[in-house]
Scaffold this active site. Structure first.
Site, PDB file in Angstrom:
ATOM      1  N   LYS A 234       0.842  -1.201   0.000  1.00 17.89           N
ATOM      2  CA  LYS A 234       0.000   0.000   0.000  1.00 17.89           C
ATOM      3  C   LYS A 234       0.873   1.245   0.000  1.00 17.89           C
ATOM      4  O   LYS A 234       1.664   1.456   0.913  1.00 17.89           O
ATOM      5  CB  LYS A 234      -0.914  -0.009   1.226  1.00 17.89           C
ATOM      6  CG  LYS A 234      -1.724   1.267   1.430  1.00 17.89           C
ATOM      7  CD  LYS A 234      -2.447   1.223   2.775  1.00 17.89           C
ATOM      8  CE  LYS A 234      -3.062   2.586   3.123  1.00 17.89           C
ATOM      9  NZ  LYS A 234      -3.654   2.574   4.482  1.00 17.89           N
ATOM     10  N   LYS A 246      -9.927  13.128   8.454  1.00 23.29           N
ATOM     11  CA  LYS A 246      -9.441  12.760   9.774  1.00 23.29           C
ATOM     12  C   LYS A 246      -9.335  14.005  10.658  1.00 23.29           C
ATOM     13  O   LYS A 246      -9.094  15.108  10.163  1.00 23.29           O
ATOM     14  CB  LYS A 246      -8.044  12.138   9.676  1.00 23.29           C
ATOM     15  CG  LYS A 246      -7.943  10.832   8.923  1.00 23.29           C
ATOM     16  CD  LYS A 246      -6.476  10.412   8.834  1.00 23.29           C
ATOM     17  CE  LYS A 246      -6.284   9.123   8.039  1.00 23.29           C
ATOM     18  NZ  LYS A 246      -6.773   7.944   8.771  1.00 23.29           N
ATOM     19  N   GLU A 318      -9.467   3.931   2.315  1.00 20.46           N
ATOM     20  CA  GLU A 318      -8.983   3.974   0.929  1.00 20.46           C
ATOM     21  C   GLU A 318      -7.914   2.939   0.638  1.00 20.46           C
ATOM     22  O   GLU A 318      -7.740   2.514  -0.498  1.00 20.46           O
ATOM     23  CB  GLU A 318      -8.441   5.385   0.620  1.00 20.46           C
ATOM     24  CG  GLU A 318      -7.005   5.664   1.013  1.00 20.46           C
ATOM     25  CD  GLU A 318      -6.729   5.532   2.506  1.00 20.46           C
ATOM     26  OE1 GLU A 318      -5.600   5.193   2.873  1.00 20.46           O
ATOM     27  OE2 GLU A 318      -7.644   5.777   3.325  1.00 20.46           O
ATOM     28  N   ARG A 320      -7.660  -0.249   1.346  1.00 22.03           N
ATOM     29  CA  ARG A 320      -8.180  -1.517   0.840  1.00 22.03           C
ATOM     30  C   ARG A 320      -8.665  -1.382  -0.603  1.00 22.03           C
ATOM     31  O   ARG A 320      -8.673  -2.359  -1.354  1.00 22.03           O
ATOM     32  CB  ARG A 320      -9.288  -2.037   1.759  1.00 22.03           C
ATOM     33  CG  ARG A 320     -10.531  -1.188   1.788  1.00 22.03           C
ATOM     34  CD  ARG A 320     -11.413  -1.489   2.990  1.00 22.03           C
ATOM     35  NE  ARG A 320     -10.782  -1.055   4.223  1.00 22.03           N
ATOM     36  CZ  ARG A 320     -11.300  -1.251   5.428  1.00 22.03           C
ATOM     37  NH1 ARG A 320     -12.471  -1.877   5.563  1.00 22.03           N
ATOM     38  NH2 ARG A 320     -10.679  -0.826   6.509  1.00 22.03           N
TER      39      ARG A 320
END
Length: 467
Positions: A234, A246, A318, A320
């Site tokens: 990732k 966030k 995001e 995944r």
């Protein structure tokens, strides 16, 4: 391109491992029980006077008659005690003055030498620092080239995680991947722009709002006839959370959200450097999850490379999504093994803390091999279950699945189950959900970026496929 990758010369951020037999000040490793054995009376008296007890990580500097340093006592504590740190020698670089040293009496000389190199790591790109280091003479009988190769790969990965996002975006992740590929004569291709939108729609959607373009990085190396192994990392250079933004406190460490990419590159560097007999592929979806008018939204339905439609329940899930497209590509190659690495869920950290990555697989033989590799490499993980009934938590009323569950439970497990939907035919698939950061300094593990599971992955592949 920024100079992030060019400045990240791993050989400059760790101490040197000198050839075995070189001169150096002895560092004598002693247990807490019986540390006085073998010392001259004057040395014993001096060590007592300084309060030395052989406690793990403690030192006593024994003077020579001329006032110089004769040798150093280094406490191992009780090496067999529960919780004893096999990397305790990683404290030494921070305790020694610049110079050359050699270890005596280390129970595991190879691990002690690796811990020394890992503990000597510095990230000083943005500050003036003394470049002199405490260097180590390679212990007799250890594979100095192997130890150095591992330590330099870890340093390279740590450099990437530690670099702030203003100097490390998708283009710089690509530059680092190209550096690794070129070092080993590997092929590399990069898909971006309209091709990315067409071939990897989830990667494109996640990165579309950023000023720095997303991309899919694909490295291939090795003999086509060898077992096919694919590493997926990732590469979210920075994660604002997207429109599900966030809080500021949760963004402070989001430069490390590309830690999975750093792990994949570090492990690949070790594998290719050792010449393991595998057909290695490394896939890195590199993006920045930003906020703009063209950002993907909660409630959107996106089509994946695999053809599955995904309802977006949260734009902060995001990682995944980009891994899903990469895993679909990985499975199409029919690999013998897929390992994916990501800083994926806070749920894994809540369950296991920062030091212990979560590991998922449905293959019992692979699970056993991973556990053995983790123990050998001193790179721990903990297996969590892929509990299939929890897959229903990802149900969507308008798409094939949602990217998040519909409740607060089992977040790491449902994330792993989401990923399995995109590589369903590959039974030997290991998913690592890691933190990628040392919150405080421990022996061999300085505070800051960490490529957790990279050494495990290398040890695993070495044990499965050899050189």
């Amino acid at each position: 391109m920024s100079d992030a990758a060019a400045d990240a010369d791993p050989s400059a951020t760790i101490a040197e491992l000198l050839p075995a037999g070189s001169d150096g000040t002895p560092v004598v490793c002693v247990p807490a029980s019986g540390w006085e054995a073998g010392l001259a009376p004057a040395e014993r008296a001096f060590a007592w006077a300084t309060g030395f007890t052989g406690k793990a990580g403690s030192v006593a500097y024994l003077p020579a008659p001329d006032g110089g340093l004769a040798r150093v006592l280094f406490g191992l504590g009780d090496p067999g005690a529960p919780g004893a740190d096999p990397f305790v020698a990683g404290r030494l670089p921070g305790l020694m003055q610049p110079g050359v040293y050699r270890l005596e009496g280390a129970p595991d000389p190879a691990t002690a030498a690796l811990a020394w190199l890992l503990g000597s790591y510095r990230y000083d790109r943005y500050r003036t620092a003394d470049k002199a280091m405490a260097c180590l003479v390679a212990p007799e009988g250890v594979d100095a080239a192997e130890i150095t190769r591992i330590a330099r790969a870890v340093a390279m990965g740590r450099d990437l995680v530690n670099t702030p996002a203003n100097d490390l975006g998708p283009a710089e992740i690509e530059a680092a991947a190209r550096t690794v590929a070129e070092r080993h004569g590997a092929a590399i291709t990069v898909v971006s722009g309209a091709d990315l939108a067409r071939e990897y729609p989830l990667v494109h959607a996640v990165g579309a709002a950023a000023a720095r373009a997303p991309r899919l990085i694909d490295i291939s190396w090795g003999d086509d006839a060898a077992p096919r192994v694919t590493l997926v990392g990732k590469g979210v250079a920075f994660d604002t959370g997207g429109l599900d933004i966030k809080p500021s406190s949760a963004m402070l460490l989001m430069k490390k959200d590309m830690g999975g990419a750093a792990v994949a590159l570090a492990a690949a560097d070790m594998v290719m450097g050792a010449g393991l007999r595998v057909r290695l592929r490394v896939l890195i979806p590199a993006v920045e999850n930003a906020v703009a008018g063209n950002a993907f939204r909660p409630g959107d339905v996106l089509r994946s490379r695999a053809g599955l439609s995904v309802e977006i329940g949260n734009t902060d899930a995001e990682g995944r999504l980009i891994l899903a497209d990469a895993l679909a590509l990985a499975e199409a190659d029919d690999p013998a093994l897929i390992l994916d690495f990501s800083t994926l869920t806070g749920a894994a950290r809540t369950a296991l803390g920062p030091d212990l990555p979560a590991f998922f697989t449905e293959d019992e033989d692979l699970a056993a091999s991973v556990a053995q590799a983790a123990a050998r490499a001193h790179d721990p993980v903990w297996r969590l279950p892929l509990h299939r009934p929890y897959a229903s938590l990802l149900d969507s009323k308008i798409a094939d699945l949602n990217n998040v569950s519909n409740g607060p439970f089992a977040g790491a497990i449902t994330a792993a189950l989401f990923l399995r939907r995109f590589a369903p035919k590959t039974k030997r698939h290991g998913h690592f959900d890691l933190y990628g950061w040392n919150p405080s300094t421990k022996p061999g593990r300085p505070e800051g970026g960490e490529v957790q599971t990279a050494r495990l992955a290398y040890d695993l592949l070495k044990s499965l496929y050899g050189g």
